[in-house]
Design an enzyme around this catalytic site. Sequence first.
Site, short mmCIF file in Angstrom:
data_model
loop_
_atom_site.label_atom_id
_atom_site.label_comp_id
_atom_site.label_asym_id
_atom_site.label_seq_id
_atom_site.Cartn_x
_atom_site.Cartn_y
_atom_site.Cartn_z
N PRO A 140 132.18 -10.26 -34.77
CA PRO A 140 132.73 -8.98 -35.25
C PRO A 140 133.97 -9.21 -36.12
O PRO A 140 134.87 -9.95 -35.73
CB PRO A 140 133.08 -8.24 -33.97
CG PRO A 140 132.29 -8.91 -32.90
CD PRO A 140 132.15 -10.34 -33.32
N GLU A 141 133.96 -8.60 -37.30
CA GLU A 141 135.10 -8.70 -38.22
C GLU A 141 135.76 -7.33 -38.32
O GLU A 141 135.45 -6.43 -37.55
CB GLU A 141 134.62 -9.20 -39.60
CG GLU A 141 133.86 -10.53 -39.52
CD GLU A 141 133.38 -11.03 -40.88
OE1 GLU A 141 133.98 -10.66 -41.90
OE2 GLU A 141 132.39 -11.77 -40.92
#
Length: 271
Positions: A2-3
């Site tokens: 996840p960014e």
Amino acid sequence: MPELPEVEILSRQLKHHLIGRVINKVEVHSHKLRKPVPATLQEGLMGNEIKSVNRMGKFLLFKLSLGQTLVMHLGMTGSLRFFSTCSTDCHDLKHIRVKFALDKGVLFFCDVRKFGFIDLFNNFPSYLKNLGLEPLTDDFCGQKLFLITKKTTKPIKTLLLEQNKIAGIGNIYANEALFVSNINPFRSAASLSLAECEVLSQSLKTVLIKSIELGGSSMKDYCHLDGKRGGYQNHFLIYARSGLQCKKCDNMISSSVLAGRSTFFCKTCQG
Ligand code: ZN
């Protein structure tokens, strides 16, 4: 992993469900995450009302009524799931590492590979203090990026991944923004002109906002609080498209490894 967009979506969803809720009970199923879960987690959280939820880089911050702040990082494969009541779906969840029982609802921190972590602090820890610029703020612009790039001859893509320079960018959005900007990922950061930095800073904002609008990228484990998947993976411009046709020209997309990370580029558009 996840960014920024994926964590931002979770932050907005958590705000909706968790602000004003009181933590009644904490069950730690796995103490060994990337960092050990604080021994004081249960004692420190019980009875606290959640006052706010925010994102910094790829971190989620929950401000608590008794003054402390709870931090979560999803690492490679972490996910958060919320249930207003614990039904069959909730009992089917796998890889639960920590369970937070609230006065209304239950929050689960799940993580297959256990590279995520949970922390509790009074004073800002160094990993938050040292975060770089937030790319979606007005403070982040071509001029600021130009000042950062001038200081290093590292490849521009490697620089974009450094959280102490620009916070929240990971491999997907570094690849995407460099493609939009027609900049080769292997180019020395210091070789970028101010005009190129203007284009790159704007491209970063554009791809991050588009991903947030599409619900983030769900390659493997990432999902929303309710288990739904994001949609940006269906709109990748260059990421994971090795051997496919470039969306700007007819050439085939190339791939290589840079600083241990998969790197995708078009030799013509990013030559
Ligand atoms: Zn091309």
